[in-house]
Design an enzyme around this catalytic site. Sequence first.
Site, PDB file in Angstrom:
ATOM      1  N   SER A  22      -4.353   2.125   1.326  1.00  0.00           N
ATOM      2  CA  SER A  22      -5.065   1.750   2.537  1.00  0.00           C
ATOM      3  C   SER A  22      -6.503   2.249   2.464  1.00  0.00           C
ATOM      4  O   SER A  22      -6.783   3.272   1.828  1.00  0.00           O
ATOM      5  CB  SER A  22      -4.372   2.365   3.757  1.00  0.00           C
ATOM      6  OG  SER A  22      -5.191   2.282   4.904  1.00  0.00           O
ATOM      7  N   GLU A  46       0.828  -1.200   0.000  1.00  0.00           N
ATOM      8  CA  GLU A  46       0.000   0.000   0.000  1.00  0.00           C
ATOM      9  C   GLU A  46       0.864   1.252   0.000  1.00  0.00           C
ATOM     10  O   GLU A  46       1.878   1.315   0.711  1.00  0.00           O
ATOM     11  CB  GLU A  46      -0.906   0.017   1.241  1.00  0.00           C
ATOM     12  CG  GLU A  46      -1.936  -1.092   1.247  1.00  0.00           C
ATOM     13  CD  GLU A  46      -2.796  -1.121   2.497  1.00  0.00           C
ATOM     14  OE1 GLU A  46      -3.804  -1.836   2.478  1.00  0.00           O
ATOM     15  OE2 GLU A  46      -2.457  -0.433   3.478  1.00  0.00           O
TER      16      GLU A  46
END
Length: 558
Positions: free
Chosen positions: A474, A448
């Site tokens: 995220s 991420e």
Amino acid sequence: MYWRSKDILKQPEWSNVRALYKSSGYTDDDLSKPIIAVVNSFSTICPGHFNLRSLAQHVREGIRAAGGTPVEFGTIGACDGMAMGHDGMRFVLPTRELIANDIEMMIQAHRLDGMVLLGSCDKIIPGMLMAAARLDIPAILVNGGPTLPGKLKTNNPYGGEYVDHSIIQQSLGSLQSGKMNEEDYLWLEDHAVPTIGSCAMLGTANTMGCLSEALGMTLPGSSTIPAVYSARMAVAYESGKAIMSLVQNNLTARKIITRDSLENAIKVNSAIGGSTNAVLHILAIAYEAEIDLTLEDFGRISKEVPHITPLIPGGPYTLLDLHEAGGIPAVMKVLEKSLALDAITLTGRTVGENSSKVRVKNTDVIRDLTNPSNKNGGIAVLTGNLSPEGAVTKPSAIPKEAHTFRGPAVVFESEQDALQGITSGMIKPGDVLVIRNEGPKGGPGMPEMYKAMKLLVGMNLGSKVCVITDGRFSGSNNGCFVGHISPEAAEGGPIGAVRNGDIIAIDVNQGTIEVESEDFSERCKDVNCYTNTKFKGYLFSYGKLVNSAAKGAIIPVR
């Protein structure tokens, strides 16, 4: 009535198996009942899983009360929050497949009759639901519940009175740019996460807990109960009882996880403004259930429902607010006309029957369709010459002024390079920050770009710079961002041909992402694929086997 474990527990042929159970204290009476797995991802590392040991006890009691015999085993459960911003993040998405495989191996090796799955966080819930769909036995998911939020009434960047863990990383950008002092920053460390539980905002953990409920695999109204509430223990007990009803009625996972229920879940995700990671996970669950569902389908279905619950990071409210407003049943009540109401749930009742008496208790938190928080759906799929197989973004977390964005590319070959570029002041308002070689294969592990986005938001550049990547984001990210660009650079995708200064145009409303250069298509024919040879072990194998993000970043099992 027949159940699977009988095949290996009949006397006298299978006395050897019975003896092994008896050596652990099980009795003849225990072995005359269905044997139910309690699959527990408890650990003291991950705060979302800290309470699962005690919840497992209540599940076991419920199983016994309803006439079954519980057997418990564990599986892993990584914390995304702790893995953020370093090489550990590469190892998180790949745990999803490990979890599904672990559960399959244990259930099949021991011929167990049903399972209650205990998990709370980002990759654990989808890994467990993938296993349920793959095995197609009676299954229920019990999440540990969200943490209570921290309180911050002054200078709250979300506009409400609550904050969550993600504010800390965002505030680091403010600290580094001189917009916050160190005392206030360190106060957040001590107060942003006051209890155990999954993060208080609508990140991937709580998104997937909510979507499990929307799928019909979690007891109605239970996914949003805070981890520290006594009702959380009662739900665990009731789930233990409920699994026995599923076993007795042979209501297996694939009778609940259907095309209709998956579409319901996609619509709920759009309504609540769920994580972009839900795209990967819903596609993966559909694959395991042998249901043909594509990224294009996800984008089309998402457009049918506007964003009606302004939860952090797409608004001021938290999971506690959503729970008090009526939770997922109330959201589904608002969406009633667009849902498949005859989809069956683990209660044995349909979605329509479950929501017949539900009402919304707070119309600021769960809005009517005529007064949405955002007319766009929670997820948008973009296509164009930069991402012919599709890319994913989250309109509900993007400031409206950044829904269309056009600027010169500043290219980085990895997340770490990008972080150095941000902190050294290389990124200016109007730039499109390109982070490549971070997809499922190229990462490997599709990390991420959480930290990069949070730093930019903390520097007041969230709507002034757009971050695009073949990695992912995220569920807590906000600002202008596009992830899952497919094909990724490591597969020869066009993102590998982008050069510094290329003008990139993003239009969330029109669903497009384009490089404005006459020679771009020619450049794309000669992309040098990047392969990350730094990692060995499981990541080496994962990078070789994993499919495109456009297909859910799955490892094929058939």
